[in-house]
Design a protein around this motif. Sequence first.
Motif, mmCIF file in Angstrom:
data_model
loop_
_atom_site.group_PDB
_atom_site.id
_atom_site.type_symbol
_atom_site.label_atom_id
_atom_site.label_comp_id
_atom_site.label_asym_id
_atom_site.label_seq_id
_atom_site.Cartn_x
_atom_site.Cartn_y
_atom_site.Cartn_z
ATOM 1 N N LEU A 1 64.166 74.706 42.220
ATOM 2 C CA LEU A 1 64.291 73.994 43.488
ATOM 3 C C LEU A 1 65.306 72.863 43.388
ATOM 4 O O LEU A 1 66.049 72.603 44.335
ATOM 5 C CB LEU A 1 62.935 73.445 43.938
ATOM 6 N N ALA A 2 65.337 72.183 42.255
ATOM 7 C CA ALA A 2 66.313 71.106 42.071
ATOM 8 C C ALA A 2 67.743 71.664 42.108
ATOM 9 O O ALA A 2 68.622 71.099 42.767
ATOM 10 C CB ALA A 2 66.059 70.377 40.758
ATOM 11 N N SER B 1 69.247 72.776 45.560
ATOM 12 C CA SER B 1 69.760 71.753 46.471
ATOM 13 C C SER B 1 71.278 71.832 46.614
ATOM 14 O O SER B 1 71.818 71.578 47.691
ATOM 15 C CB SER B 1 69.338 70.357 46.004
ATOM 16 N N PHE B 2 71.981 72.215 45.563
ATOM 17 C CA PHE B 2 73.438 72.303 45.642
ATOM 18 C C PHE B 2 73.908 73.496 46.465
ATOM 19 O O PHE B 2 74.999 73.479 47.019
ATOM 20 C CB PHE B 2 74.051 72.344 44.241
ATOM 21 N N LEU B 3 73.094 74.526 46.545
ATOM 22 C CA LEU B 3 73.451 75.671 47.377
ATOM 23 C C LEU B 3 73.141 75.417 48.850
ATOM 24 O O LEU B 3 73.733 76.043 49.725
ATOM 25 C CB LEU B 3 72.696 76.921 46.905
ATOM 26 N N LEU B 4 72.213 74.514 49.112
ATOM 27 C CA LEU B 4 71.768 74.269 50.479
ATOM 28 C C LEU B 4 72.459 73.086 51.145
ATOM 29 O O LEU B 4 72.258 72.846 52.328
ATOM 30 C CB LEU B 4 70.249 74.043 50.494
ATOM 31 N N VAL B 5 73.254 72.348 50.399
ATOM 32 C CA VAL B 5 73.911 71.161 50.959
ATOM 33 C C VAL B 5 74.976 71.576 51.969
ATOM 34 O O VAL B 5 75.687 72.562 51.788
ATOM 35 C CB VAL B 5 74.508 70.282 49.838
ATOM 36 N N LYS B 6 75.062 70.842 53.071
ATOM 37 C CA LYS B 6 76.013 71.178 54.132
ATOM 38 C C LYS B 6 77.118 70.129 54.281
ATOM 39 O O LYS B 6 78.254 70.453 54.541
ATOM 40 C CB LYS B 6 75.267 71.303 55.465
ATOM 41 N N LYS C 1 77.599 64.031 47.751
ATOM 42 C CA LYS C 1 77.775 62.854 46.899
ATOM 43 C C LYS C 1 76.428 62.299 46.462
ATOM 44 O O LYS C 1 76.246 61.921 45.300
ATOM 45 C CB LYS C 1 78.568 61.775 47.637
ATOM 46 N N GLU C 2 75.486 62.243 47.382
ATOM 47 C CA GLU C 2 74.154 61.739 47.047
ATOM 48 C C GLU C 2 73.445 62.670 46.067
ATOM 49 O O GLU C 2 72.802 62.213 45.128
ATOM 50 C CB GLU C 2 73.319 61.562 48.310
ATOM 51 N N LEU C 3 73.576 63.982 46.283
ATOM 52 C CA LEU C 3 72.947 64.936 45.367
ATOM 53 C C LEU C 3 73.557 64.842 43.974
ATOM 54 O O LEU C 3 72.838 64.933 42.975
ATOM 55 C CB LEU C 3 73.073 66.357 45.903
ATOM 56 N N PHE D 1 64.944 67.427 48.753
ATOM 57 C CA PHE D 1 66.079 67.876 49.570
ATOM 58 C C PHE D 1 66.031 69.387 49.771
ATOM 59 O O PHE D 1 66.227 69.875 50.885
ATOM 60 C CB PHE D 1 67.408 67.478 48.925
ATOM 61 N N SER D 2 65.766 70.117 48.692
ATOM 62 C CA SER D 2 65.703 71.576 48.790
ATOM 63 C C SER D 2 64.611 72.023 49.742
ATOM 64 O O SER D 2 64.820 72.911 50.577
ATOM 65 C CB SER D 2 65.475 72.205 47.417
ATOM 66 N N LEU D 3 63.429 71.437 49.611
ATOM 67 C CA LEU D 3 62.329 71.818 50.498
ATOM 68 C C LEU D 3 62.653 71.497 51.954
ATOM 69 O O LEU D 3 62.381 72.301 52.851
ATOM 70 C CB LEU D 3 61.038 71.122 50.073
ATOM 71 N N GLY D 4 63.253 70.337 52.198
ATOM 72 C CA GLY D 4 63.658 69.979 53.555
ATOM 73 C C GLY D 4 64.693 70.940 54.117
ATOM 74 O O GLY D 4 64.618 71.345 55.283
#
Length: 179
Positions: free
Chosen positions: A61-62, A65-70, A76-78, A137-140
């Motif tokens: 899941l951690a 998050s990089f695959l789900l970022v838009k 930058k935050e991730l 972030f991933s869950l959201g």
Amino acid sequence: KANLEWIGSLSHGASFLNLFRLQGVPDWFSGSYILSPGHPFAQNYFNQTALVIFSFLIPILALLSFLLVKKGSQLKELIFFWFLSLVGMFFVAGTHPPLGFIYELIYNYVPGFIIFRSPYYKFGSLLFIGVGVLVAFSLGAVIKLINSKFKVQIFRKAITFCLLVTFIGVWILFDYKLY
């Protein structure tokens, strides 16, 4: 010398694989990769298949998050929290191989670093905060993605509620020995 032996005893179970799974607690181990037979639940987290599988979902899941970022600002935050996790993981591992010699060098030659003689307890929060934010972030993002597939508002709320209850339920089952 005695302090380095203390750090070594705390770093026995702090392999990167264990830390990635948030499982490197020093109290769980009585030697290198030897689970403490007297610990009330350490055996469960390494021997029960369901708990082992769930522990691998945390780093998945951690990373997800990089695959789900838009957005670029989110990236930058991730990256910051990923860097925080990696630094935390490095320091939490203490003198555990393969990079433990670096911690030992820092411990021996950086003035004041001697106060960090309990690596898991001093740096664990870096790792847990970083991984926690990435997983959140991933869950959201997954909830938003699933919600975008439904046009009716009541379905969106129902799906969101079900996903949250499912995740919280699985997390409670994962930590059942702590309650």
